[in-house]
Motif scaffolding. Structure first.
Motif, PDB file in Angstrom:
ATOM      1  N   UNK A   1       0.937  -1.212  -0.038  1.00  0.00           N
ATOM      2  CA  UNK A   1       0.048   0.109  -0.008  1.00  0.00           C
ATOM      3  C   UNK A   1       0.904   1.193   0.007  1.00  0.00           C
ATOM      4  N   UNK A   2       1.860   1.232   0.569  1.00  0.00           N
ATOM      5  CA  UNK A   2       2.935   2.295   0.437  1.00  0.00           C
ATOM      6  C   UNK A   2       4.111   2.465  -0.539  1.00  0.00           C
ATOM      7  N   UNK A   3       4.302   1.371  -1.431  1.00  0.00           N
ATOM      8  CA  UNK A   3       5.421   1.478  -2.408  1.00  0.00           C
ATOM      9  C   UNK A   3       4.736   0.604  -3.617  1.00  0.00           C
ATOM     10  N   UNK A   4       4.683   1.237  -4.786  1.00  0.00           N
ATOM     11  CA  UNK A   4       4.324   0.476  -6.092  1.00  0.00           C
ATOM     12  C   UNK A   4       5.460   0.567  -7.144  1.00  0.00           C
ATOM     13  N   UNK A   5       5.661  -0.427  -7.924  1.00  0.00           N
ATOM     14  CA  UNK A   5       6.564  -0.388  -8.823  1.00  0.00           C
ATOM     15  C   UNK A   5       6.316  -0.328 -10.409  1.00  0.00           C
ATOM     16  N   UNK A   6       7.112   0.138 -11.047  1.00  0.00           N
ATOM     17  CA  UNK A   6       7.247   0.158 -12.539  1.00  0.00           C
ATOM     18  C   UNK A   6       8.319  -0.388 -13.124  1.00  0.00           C
ATOM     19  N   UNK A   7       8.169  -1.307 -13.842  1.00  0.00           N
ATOM     20  CA  UNK A   7       9.302  -2.116 -14.354  1.00  0.00           C
ATOM     21  C   UNK A   7       9.602  -1.327 -16.010  1.00  0.00           C
ATOM     22  N   UNK A   8      10.820  -0.833 -16.029  1.00  0.00           N
ATOM     23  CA  UNK A   8      11.189  -0.316 -17.193  1.00  0.00           C
ATOM     24  C   UNK A   8      11.902  -1.488 -18.163  1.00  0.00           C
ATOM     25  N   UNK A   9      11.339  -1.810 -19.183  1.00  0.00           N
ATOM     26  CA  UNK A   9      11.854  -2.706 -19.918  1.00  0.00           C
ATOM     27  C   UNK A   9      12.947  -2.652 -20.871  1.00  0.00           C
ATOM     28  N   UNK A  10      13.560  -3.479 -21.194  1.00  0.00           N
ATOM     29  CA  UNK A  10      14.624  -3.009 -22.261  1.00  0.00           C
ATOM     30  C   UNK A  10      14.281  -2.533 -23.527  1.00  0.00           C
ATOM     31  N   UNK A  11      14.805  -1.597 -23.884  1.00  0.00           N
ATOM     32  CA  UNK A  11      14.574  -1.141 -25.162  1.00  0.00           C
ATOM     33  C   UNK A  11      15.122  -2.036 -26.311  1.00  0.00           C
ATOM     34  N   UNK A  12      14.128  -2.394 -27.072  1.00  0.00           N
ATOM     35  CA  UNK A  12      14.444  -3.412 -28.341  1.00  0.00           C
ATOM     36  C   UNK A  12      15.581  -2.783 -29.197  1.00  0.00           C
TER      37      UNK A  12
END
Length: 214
Positions: free
Chosen positions: A164-175
């Protein structure tokens, strides 16, 4: 595999309670003839798979083309994301984790369905399922295989457990092969699932530009 587990004994019932209230309200309004369930499904799908994830895709694309922004995103994701106009409830405390050839990140919420709504829209049904929440931690490669993703054996997988305090965003590899694409074209490559970590980004998945045919 490294797991990032936190104490979930706080505020996790909030989203579940809200979901129950929304479902109850939807039932009442449908029974009274105020809403059309089919039209509501279309609206939800629009925000779940089209509008919402586009915010996150633009964040990813900016990080791919702007090294200074990428550094800011990794250091203070909440501020960097807010600078593009994407902020609000369920997205106040964001952490961006970056995929590399040696490390693949995947996000789960093991006890609930905490999710960064401002950048990814509504959470997909599978993200909230007990099967995903359990298997993502115990068998991440198996889960990825279910999504059609096969990683090199040498690649490490790290599971990030949203709270509830921290949420994540994955930065995928640039193809590879996308050097000539502009920021908008790059954003068109990025899917919601790739920002959760259950998909990869491929140049061949680029959406056609508006007004053109595929």
């Amino acid at each position: 595999m490294t797991q990032n587990h936190d104490d979930h004994g706080h505020a996790h019932s909030e989203l579940s309670d809200m979901d129950l209230r929304v479902r109850a309200l939807e039932t009442v309004l449908t029974q009274k003839g105020y809403i059309d369930p089919a039209a509501l499904d279309v609206l939800i799908d629009t925000y779940q798979t089209r509008i919402g994830p586009r915010n996150g895709a633009l964040v990813v694309a900016r990080s791919w083309v702007d090294p200074a922004y990428r550094d800011w995103l990794r250091a203070d994701a909440s501020a960097a994301i807010a600078s593009l106009g994407y902020s609000g409830r369920q997205g106040e405390h964001m952490v961006a984790v970056e995929n590399t050839p040696a490390l693949h990140n995947m996000v789960v919420c093991t006890l609930c369905s905490c999710y960064p709504w401002p950048v990814l829209g509504l959470p997909p049904t599978w993200y909230k399922s007990a099967a995903y929440r359990a298997r993502a931690v115990k068998d991440p490669r198996g889960v990825l295989a279910d999504f059609g993703v096969t990683l090199p054996e040498a690649a490490r997988i790290r599971i990030w457990d949203s709270t509830a305090e921290v949420r994540y965003l994955v930065i995928p590899e640039r193809p590879a092969g996308t050097e000539a694409l502009d920021e908008a074209q790059l954003a068109a490559l990025v899917s919601r699932d790739s920002m959760i970590g259950t998909a990869l980004v491929h140049a061949a998945t680029q959406a056609p530009a508006p007004g053109t045919s595929a």
